[in-house]
Structures are given as C-alpha cells and as structure tokens.
Design an enzyme around this catalytic site. Structure first.
Site, PDB file in Angstrom:
ATOM      1  N   ARG A  70       0.808  -1.231   0.000  1.00 18.64           N
ATOM      2  CA  ARG A  70       0.000   0.000   0.000  1.00 18.64           C
ATOM      3  C   ARG A  70       0.841   1.281   0.000  1.00 18.64           C
ATOM      4  O   ARG A  70       0.370   2.324   0.439  1.00 18.64           O
ATOM      5  CB  ARG A  70      -0.992   0.019   1.172  1.00 18.64           C
ATOM      6  CG  ARG A  70      -2.096  -1.016   1.084  1.00 18.64           C
ATOM      7  CD  ARG A  70      -3.071  -0.664  -0.031  1.00 18.64           C
ATOM      8  NE  ARG A  70      -4.186  -1.601  -0.086  1.00 18.64           N
ATOM      9  CZ  ARG A  70      -5.392  -1.358   0.437  1.00 18.64           C
ATOM     10  NH1 ARG A  70      -5.649  -0.220   1.020  1.00 18.64           N
ATOM     11  NH2 ARG A  70      -6.343  -2.246   0.336  1.00 18.64           N
ATOM     12  N   ARG A 128      -2.582   6.674   0.242  1.00 18.30           N
ATOM     13  CA  ARG A 128      -2.913   7.922   0.955  1.00 18.30           C
ATOM     14  C   ARG A 128      -1.847   8.438   1.914  1.00 18.30           C
ATOM     15  O   ARG A 128      -1.964   9.551   2.395  1.00 18.30           O
ATOM     16  CB  ARG A 128      -4.252   7.741   1.672  1.00 18.30           C
ATOM     17  CG  ARG A 128      -5.405   7.678   0.693  1.00 18.30           C
ATOM     18  CD  ARG A 128      -6.666   7.138   1.333  1.00 18.30           C
ATOM     19  NE  ARG A 128      -6.470   5.743   1.695  1.00 18.30           N
ATOM     20  CZ  ARG A 128      -7.433   4.936   2.115  1.00 18.30           C
ATOM     21  NH1 ARG A 128      -8.656   5.390   2.265  1.00 18.30           N
ATOM     22  NH2 ARG A 128      -7.175   3.683   2.407  1.00 18.30           N
ATOM     23  N   ARG A 167      -5.385  11.990  -6.564  1.00 23.05           N
ATOM     24  CA  ARG A 167      -6.687  11.343  -6.328  1.00 23.05           C
ATOM     25  C   ARG A 167      -7.827  12.354  -6.418  1.00 23.05           C
ATOM     26  O   ARG A 167      -8.937  12.028  -6.859  1.00 23.05           O
ATOM     27  CB  ARG A 167      -6.618  10.686  -4.933  1.00 23.05           C
ATOM     28  CG  ARG A 167      -7.899  10.193  -4.339  1.00 23.05           C
ATOM     29  CD  ARG A 167      -8.263   8.843  -4.880  1.00 23.05           C
ATOM     30  NE  ARG A 167      -9.299   8.227  -4.083  1.00 23.05           N
ATOM     31  CZ  ARG A 167     -10.576   8.521  -4.165  1.00 23.05           C
ATOM     32  NH1 ARG A 167     -10.986   9.438  -5.013  1.00 23.05           N
ATOM     33  NH2 ARG A 167     -11.462   7.907  -3.405  1.00 23.05           N
ATOM     34  N   ASP A 194      -6.253  -2.483  -7.936  1.00 22.34           N
ATOM     35  CA  ASP A 194      -6.888  -3.123  -6.785  1.00 22.34           C
ATOM     36  C   ASP A 194      -7.178  -4.578  -7.115  1.00 22.34           C
ATOM     37  O   ASP A 194      -7.345  -4.932  -8.290  1.00 22.34           O
ATOM     38  CB  ASP A 194      -8.188  -2.410  -6.403  1.00 22.34           C
ATOM     39  CG  ASP A 194      -8.538  -2.695  -4.956  1.00 22.34           C
ATOM     40  OD1 ASP A 194      -8.052  -1.978  -4.071  1.00 22.34           O
ATOM     41  OD2 ASP A 194      -9.252  -3.684  -4.704  1.00 22.34           O
ATOM     42  N   TYR A 220     -14.957 -11.932  -1.252  1.00 23.93           N
ATOM     43  CA  TYR A 220     -15.614 -10.668  -1.607  1.00 23.93           C
ATOM     44  C   TYR A 220     -16.856 -10.915  -2.468  1.00 23.93           C
ATOM     45  O   TYR A 220     -17.881 -10.248  -2.307  1.00 23.93           O
ATOM     46  CB  TYR A 220     -14.650  -9.743  -2.360  1.00 23.93           C
ATOM     47  CG  TYR A 220     -13.768  -8.940  -1.439  1.00 23.93           C
ATOM     48  CD1 TYR A 220     -14.306  -7.932  -0.644  1.00 23.93           C
ATOM     49  CD2 TYR A 220     -12.405  -9.184  -1.351  1.00 23.93           C
ATOM     50  CE1 TYR A 220     -13.509  -7.188   0.213  1.00 23.93           C
ATOM     51  CE2 TYR A 220     -11.594  -8.439  -0.495  1.00 23.93           C
ATOM     52  CZ  TYR A 220     -12.154  -7.448   0.281  1.00 23.93           C
ATOM     53  OH  TYR A 220     -11.378  -6.718   1.132  1.00 23.93           O
TER      54      TYR A 220
HETATM   55  O1  CP3 Z   1       0.411   0.468  -3.051  1.00 22.69           O
HETATM   56  C1  CP3 Z   1      -0.068  -0.638  -3.347  1.00 22.69           C
HETATM   57  O2  CP3 Z   1       0.051  -1.643  -2.606  1.00 22.69           O
HETATM   58  C2  CP3 Z   1      -0.712  -0.828  -4.715  1.00 22.69           C
HETATM   59  C3  CP3 Z   1      -2.116  -0.613  -4.779  1.00 22.69           C
HETATM   60  C4  CP3 Z   1      -3.111  -1.511  -4.040  1.00 22.69           C
HETATM   61  C5  CP3 Z   1      -4.374  -1.019  -3.636  1.00 22.69           C
HETATM   62  N1  CP3 Z   1      -5.103  -2.074  -3.166  1.00 22.69           N
HETATM   63  C6  CP3 Z   1      -4.812   0.372  -3.776  1.00 22.69           C
HETATM   64  C7  CP3 Z   1      -5.953   0.859  -2.976  1.00 22.69           C
HETATM   65  C8  CP3 Z   1      -3.062  -2.877  -3.717  1.00 22.69           C
HETATM   66  C9  CP3 Z   1      -1.932  -3.881  -3.865  1.00 22.69           C
HETATM   67  C10 CP3 Z   1      -4.340  -3.217  -3.175  1.00 22.69           C
HETATM   68  C11 CP3 Z   1      -4.709  -4.585  -2.778  1.00 22.69           C
HETATM   69  C12 CP3 Z   1      -5.959  -4.814  -2.044  1.00 22.69           C
HETATM   70  N2  CP3 Z   1      -7.174  -4.208  -2.204  1.00 22.69           N
HETATM   71  C13 CP3 Z   1      -6.124  -5.830  -1.066  1.00 22.69           C
HETATM   72  C14 CP3 Z   1      -5.053  -6.800  -0.640  1.00 22.69           C
HETATM   73  C15 CP3 Z   1      -4.142  -6.222   0.375  1.00 22.69           C
HETATM   74  C16 CP3 Z   1      -4.743  -6.087   1.768  1.00 22.69           C
HETATM   75  O3  CP3 Z   1      -4.906  -4.931   2.173  1.00 22.69           O
HETATM   76  O4  CP3 Z   1      -5.023  -7.104   2.382  1.00 22.69           O
HETATM   77  C17 CP3 Z   1      -7.445  -5.769  -0.608  1.00 22.69           C
HETATM   78  C18 CP3 Z   1      -8.087  -6.639   0.454  1.00 22.69           C
HETATM   79  C19 CP3 Z   1      -8.106  -4.743  -1.348  1.00 22.69           C
HETATM   80  C20 CP3 Z   1      -9.534  -4.337  -1.271  1.00 22.69           C
HETATM   81  C21 CP3 Z   1      -9.696  -2.916  -0.900  1.00 22.69           C
HETATM   82  N3  CP3 Z   1      -9.353  -1.856  -1.704  1.00 22.69           N
HETATM   83  C22 CP3 Z   1     -10.257  -2.384   0.297  1.00 22.69           C
HETATM   84  C23 CP3 Z   1     -10.771  -3.208   1.449  1.00 22.69           C
HETATM   85  C24 CP3 Z   1     -10.230  -0.988   0.179  1.00 22.69           C
HETATM   86  C25 CP3 Z   1     -10.826   0.024   1.122  1.00 22.69           C
HETATM   87  C26 CP3 Z   1     -10.027   0.193   2.338  1.00 22.69           C
HETATM   88  C27 CP3 Z   1      -9.136   1.381   2.225  1.00 22.69           C
HETATM   89  O5  CP3 Z   1      -7.919   1.224   2.385  1.00 22.69           O
HETATM   90  O6  CP3 Z   1      -9.676   2.473   1.977  1.00 22.69           O
HETATM   91  C28 CP3 Z   1      -9.616  -0.663  -1.058  1.00 22.69           C
HETATM   92  C29 CP3 Z   1      -9.367   0.703  -1.600  1.00 22.69           C
HETATM   93  C30 CP3 Z   1      -7.975   1.026  -1.996  1.00 22.69           C
HETATM   94  N4  CP3 Z   1      -7.169   0.223  -2.745  1.00 22.69           N
HETATM   95  C31 CP3 Z   1      -7.300   2.255  -1.741  1.00 22.69           C
HETATM   96  C32 CP3 Z   1      -6.042   2.156  -2.353  1.00 22.69           C
HETATM   97  C33 CP3 Z   1      -4.960   3.199  -2.399  1.00 22.69           C
HETATM   98  C34 CP3 Z   1      -7.875   3.435  -0.983  1.00 22.69           C
HETATM   99  C35 CP3 Z   1      -8.911   4.134  -1.761  1.00 22.69           C
HETATM  100  C36 CP3 Z   1      -8.648   5.593  -2.073  1.00 22.69           C
HETATM  101  O7  CP3 Z   1      -7.521   6.063  -2.284  1.00 22.69           O
HETATM  102  O8  CP3 Z   1      -9.651   6.292  -2.180  1.00 22.69           O
END
Ligand code: CP3
Length: 352
Positions: A36, A40, A49, A86, A164
C-alpha cells in the site's frame, strides 16, 4: 542462497537488489518496500486522487495509475514499485460490479449465491480482456521507471476474491463465504476455478506488460480452518504459481501461520508474513526453502523515530539473510510520512 529454477536464473543476476533477493541470491543489504505504498500516506497521491470523482475512475486511468505507482519510488526511495490498482478489478472483469465507498471500503450490489450466479460469470481470457487499463498502466510505468526499480504486478488470491464475491464486501465473520464451503463445496470449487482461470490470464498479461514479479494477496486466508485452507485456497495458489514460471512469485497469506509448511511447498520464491508470526517460527516452518517478506507491525510506524529504528533493526536481525523487508500488512493511510521514511532509511543504511 536458496536454489532457484532455471527460468529464474536471470533474476539472480539482476542489477536490482529486490529481484536478486526474491530469487534467493545474495545481496549487500535486504531490499525494502511497503504494501500500500502507492496510496494515501503520500500528499502527492492525495492531490492526484482529488482529480477523480472516485477510486475506480482513478484506477482506470493508466497515466494517473502509473504516476501513483512511481510516487513512492521518488518520495521514499523504496527498492520496488507496485502497480497502482486493486484486487477487485478481477471480479468486476468477470461481470460482478463493485463500488468503492469513501472511508468504508468496497461493496458489491450483487453477490454470488447459487449455480446460476456462477454460470453467468465470464472467465479466463475473455474476462482478462476487460483489464487492458491495467496492462496499459504497467507499460507506461515500466517506460517511465526506466529500470530504476523493478515493477510488482499483483492479484488477489482466489479464496480472497471468492470471499468478496460471496460476502459482497468486507465482513466481521465471513460467515456467508465460509458457509458456502460447507454447504455447496462443488459450487465453491467451480467459482474458485473460474477466478483462477481469469487470474492466470490476467497475470500472464501483466508479465507481458512489464511486471517483473507477481504477488498474490490472500488477505482473508486467516479466516479459514486449516483443512479448508488446504482444500479451497492452496490448490488454486498452486495452479497460478505453476502457470507463471518465468517470474518470481510472492504469496502473502495473511493470518495463515498454520499453513506455512504447506505454503513452503508452493512453486513460489517468496512468502509474505504478517506481524503475528515470529521470524524464527517462519524460518523453521518454511525449512529455509523460501525467501521471507515482512513483517513489522504497521502500527510500529506511529512510534517516535528512535523506536521505529530500534524495532526495524530488531526485525532485520531476527530474519537475517533471505529477507525482503516490508510491513506485516499494508501501511495505514494516516501513518506519519516521517515514520515511513525512518523505516525505509534504517534498512537502506543497514548491512547484513
Ligand atoms: O500500493 C499498493 O500496494 C498498490 C495498490 C493496491 C491497492 N489495493 C490500492 C488501494 C493494492 C496492492 C491493493 C490490494 C488490495 N485491495 C487488497 C489486498 C491487500 C490487503 O490490504 O489485504 C485488498 C483486500 C483490497 C480491497 C480494498 N481496496 C479495500 C478493502 C479498500 C478500502 C479500504 C481502504 O484502504 O480504503 C480498497 C481501496 C484502496 N485500494 C485504496 C487504495 C490506495 C484506498 C482508496 C482511495 O484512495 O480512495
């Protein structure tokens, strides 16, 4: 040095610390990146964003996704980039749409409940053809990185995507997804196979578009009893790893300390660890067969700088060689940037 297969011989000779380490070769210090990291924690991510009405529009704009991917390389000096996307783009490509609700997370208006729902899903090459925006983002990123650091491609593990698709979002208990494994095991396998078939083509296309290493995120691994993890997750991870012999692969199965011995037999090179596992336990359970990635508690980065440095050094010492430094899960969005920097710098200035 961990024995590597012939197709990975190139990685052991790479100029990149991260790829050499992933292939089990010796490096002068361990490489470091953060799950991640493209997100943010960075002010420049938040600014980028703000140009988009929602997260999905951002993900589907390859130039912007490439920019978000490179930001942490410029800002933090990490040893790898991970493509900004994602795991949920895969169910969407299979025909199950999702919404990303601000500050709450993903939600699927429709969920998978029965045979008819599974039959309706598209899979394999047809589904993967809906993900050209990811392939484009990889190509742009690869070009703009100009070989500064390697590029990580990724996908969710089939069990986590299944969870999911059946739950319709995150869950406290995952009882709908877990119930299906007991009440409809054949249907569960049919859905897992469709996800797997799609993921294999998707990841092959990612490699062809420039991904140097692939990471599989099994974020909900720890929700399953060990026997179900063996039956409903591991065989699909195995299929995916077997289908991508040309690149190193990392399996991150969060909460699956109980399955480490089994994961150590997968045809992957790296096992990601969450913070509940001690390096000593993980080394023993994997019998030195894998490079280990992780696993500092993401909350350690809220501490003062000397504490972060101390905790990071403690972790480096406990792992020793064959280690890729990371957190035990994604960095939390409100982590102070100075804390993240202290973590990266402690590793960069370390020696074995
Ligand atoms: O930097 C990185 O790692 C690359 C980008 C990346 C994102 N999601 C961007 C993202 C990666 C590798 C993921 C994987 C992901 N997404 C997983 C596996 C990793 C883990 O956390 O266990 C999972 C379960 C998801 C599903 C997901 N996506 C959720 C539950 C959420 C909401 C929670 C949150 O953090 O807000 C997301 C949204 C998400 N994916 C964001 C980002 C940067 C935040 C949204 C935003 O910027 O508005």
């Amino acid at each position: 040095m961990i024995a590597s297969s012939a197709p990975l011989a190139a990685a052991t000779e790479s100029k990149h610390l991260f790829l050499r380490a992933a292939a089990g070769a010796a490096t002068e210090r361990p490489p470091v990146w953060l799950m991640r990291q493209a997100g943010r924690i960075l002010p420049q991510y938040r600014a980028l964003r703000a140009n988009f009405p929602d997260f999905k529009a951002f993900v589907k704009t390859p130039e912007a996704a490439a920019e978000a991917t490179i930001q942490p390389v410029d800002e933090l000096g990490v040893d790898a980039a991970i493509i900004f996307s994602d795991i949920l783009v895969v169910p969407e490509a299979m025909g199950l749409d999702y919404e990303m609700i601000e500050a709450k997370g993903p939600r699927f208006p429709q969920v998978i409940e029965n045979q008819h729902d599974v039959a309706k899903l598209i899979s394999g090459a047809e589904a993967a053809s809906h993900l050209t925006y990811v392939y484009e983002a990889l190509k742009i990123t690869k070009r703009e990185l100009a070989d500064r650091v390697p590029l990580i491609g990724f996908a969710g593990a089939p069990w986590t995507i299944f969870a999911y698709m059946v739950e319709g979002g995150g869950s406290k208990t995952f009882s709908k997804a877990r119930r299906m494994l007991y009440s409809q095991p054949e249907l569960s396998h049919a859905l897992l196979q469709k996800i797997t078939d799609t993921t294999i083509v998707y990841l092959r296309n990612q490699v062809e578009s420039g991904a140097d290493l692939i990471q599989l995120f099994d974020s909900w691994a720890g929700e399953l009893p060990p026997a179900h993890y063996s039956a409903f997750s591991v065989p699909y991870l195995q299929q995916i790893c077997e289908a991508l012999p040309e690149v190193p692969k990392t399996v991150f199965a969060k909460g699956a300390w109980f399955a480490l011995e089994e994961l150590a037999n997968l045809p992957c090179q790296v096992i990601g660890l969450d913070w509940n596992i001690t390096p000593e336990y993980a080394k023993k359970a994997t019998s030195g067969k894998k490079v280990l990635q992780g696993n500092l508690d993401p909350c350690a980065l809220y501490a003062d700088i000397p504490t972060i440095e101390k905790e990071t050094r403690k972790m480096l010492k406990a792992f020793g060689s064959n280690h890729i430094v990371n957190l035990g899960h994604g960095v939390y969005p409100d982590t102070p940037l100075d804390g993240v920097r202290a973590f990266v710098q402690t590793v960069v200035s370390s020696e074995w």
